[in-house]
Design a protein around this motif. Sequence first.
Motif, short mmCIF file in Angstrom:
data_model
loop_
_atom_site.label_atom_id
_atom_site.label_comp_id
_atom_site.label_asym_id
_atom_site.label_seq_id
_atom_site.Cartn_x
_atom_site.Cartn_y
_atom_site.Cartn_z
N ALA A 160 0.84 -1.27 0.10
CA ALA A 160 -0.02 -0.07 -0.05
C ALA A 160 0.95 1.31 0.16
CB ALA A 160 -0.92 -0.03 1.29
N TYR A 161 1.89 1.09 0.92
CA TYR A 161 2.78 2.64 0.99
C TYR A 161 3.46 2.72 -0.58
CZ TYR A 161 6.46 5.51 1.85
OH TYR A 161 7.64 6.56 1.67
N ASN A 162 3.97 1.52 -1.23
CA ASN A 162 4.67 1.69 -2.41
C ASN A 162 3.72 2.20 -3.46
OD1 ASN A 162 7.28 0.88 -1.64
ND2 ASN A 162 6.71 -1.30 -1.93
N ARG A 163 2.35 1.61 -3.54
CA ARG A 163 1.39 2.23 -4.31
C ARG A 163 1.07 3.72 -4.11
NH1 ARG A 163 -0.94 -2.73 -3.03
NH2 ARG A 163 -2.52 -1.56 -1.61
N HIS A 164 1.08 4.13 -2.82
CA HIS A 164 0.90 5.45 -2.49
C HIS A 164 2.22 6.33 -3.04
CE1 HIS A 164 0.17 8.84 -0.22
NE2 HIS A 164 1.13 9.06 0.10
N VAL A 165 3.54 6.04 -2.89
CA VAL A 165 4.44 6.64 -3.25
C VAL A 165 4.35 6.63 -4.80
CG1 VAL A 165 7.06 6.49 -3.38
CG2 VAL A 165 5.88 6.15 -1.20
N GLU A 166 3.99 5.46 -5.54
CA GLU A 166 4.04 5.81 -6.92
C GLU A 166 2.86 6.67 -7.54
OE1 GLU A 166 3.43 1.75 -8.89
OE2 GLU A 166 4.84 0.96 -7.83
N SER A 167 2.05 6.74 -6.78
CA SER A 167 0.73 7.74 -7.10
C SER A 167 1.05 9.21 -6.74
CB SER A 167 -0.55 7.44 -6.47
OG SER A 167 -0.79 6.18 -7.03
N ASN A 168 1.59 9.18 -5.51
CA ASN A 168 1.80 10.50 -5.06
C ASN A 168 3.19 11.17 -4.83
OD1 ASN A 168 -1.03 10.91 -4.49
ND2 ASN A 168 -0.94 9.22 -2.98
N GLY A 169 4.05 10.26 -5.06
CA GLY A 169 5.58 10.68 -4.69
C GLY A 169 5.82 10.31 -3.14
N ALA A 170 7.16 10.48 -2.90
CA ALA A 170 7.39 10.51 -1.44
C ALA A 170 7.22 11.60 -0.67
CB ALA A 170 8.92 10.22 -1.26
N PHE A 171 7.21 11.66 0.59
CA PHE A 171 6.69 12.86 1.30
C PHE A 171 7.93 13.92 1.35
CE2 PHE A 171 9.43 10.54 4.19
CZ PHE A 171 10.30 11.54 4.91
N SER A 172 9.20 13.59 0.91
CA SER A 172 10.19 14.47 0.82
C SER A 172 10.58 14.98 -0.51
CB SER A 172 11.51 13.83 1.58
OG SER A 172 12.04 12.49 0.80
N ASP A 173 9.93 14.58 -1.52
CA ASP A 173 10.28 15.01 -2.79
C ASP A 173 10.54 16.53 -3.08
OD1 ASP A 173 10.14 12.43 -3.87
OD2 ASP A 173 8.23 12.31 -4.65
N GLY A 174 9.69 17.26 -2.30
CA GLY A 174 9.78 18.55 -2.37
C GLY A 174 10.99 19.19 -1.54
N LEU A 175 11.54 18.31 -0.60
CA LEU A 175 12.45 18.89 0.15
C LEU A 175 14.02 18.69 -0.11
CD1 LEU A 175 10.44 17.71 3.51
CD2 LEU A 175 10.60 20.18 2.41
N ARG A 176 14.06 17.59 -0.72
CA ARG A 176 15.45 17.14 -1.06
C ARG A 176 16.03 17.96 -2.27
NH1 ARG A 176 13.92 10.90 -2.85
NH2 ARG A 176 12.67 11.52 -4.44
N SER A 177 17.34 17.82 -2.21
CA SER A 177 18.06 18.96 -3.37
C SER A 177 18.95 18.09 -4.24
CB SER A 177 18.71 19.77 -2.73
OG SER A 177 19.94 19.21 -1.90
N PHE A 178 18.64 16.83 -4.28
CA PHE A 178 19.71 15.66 -5.16
C PHE A 178 18.52 15.15 -6.01
CE2 PHE A 178 18.70 13.54 -1.10
CZ PHE A 178 17.99 12.27 -1.64
#
Length: 79
Positions: free
Chosen positions: A61-79
């Motif tokens: 379920a978490y992997n599906r959520h990340v595929e659909s919505n991205g990881a919570f840190s996508d907007g925070l990381r700089s790499f």
Amino acid sequence: MQVIDGPQANKSTVNISENEDLVAQTVEFGIDLATTLELAEASRERQRTQWLVDNQQAIDAYNRHVESNGAFSDGLRSF
């Protein structure tokens, strides 16, 4: 074929650091420390395997959520 596990496996002598009282108790009770350590590792591996089985739905379920919505840190990381 070389045996890598079990009673016929080649053994190496190793030094470990362990609680002196616990080691003395194993000797007093006639417990084979090498076998106990092997059983402890087998038990830990079984626990890891069972944890994955027990939590597979949540992981999926978490992997599906990340595929659909991205990881919570996508907007925070700089790499």
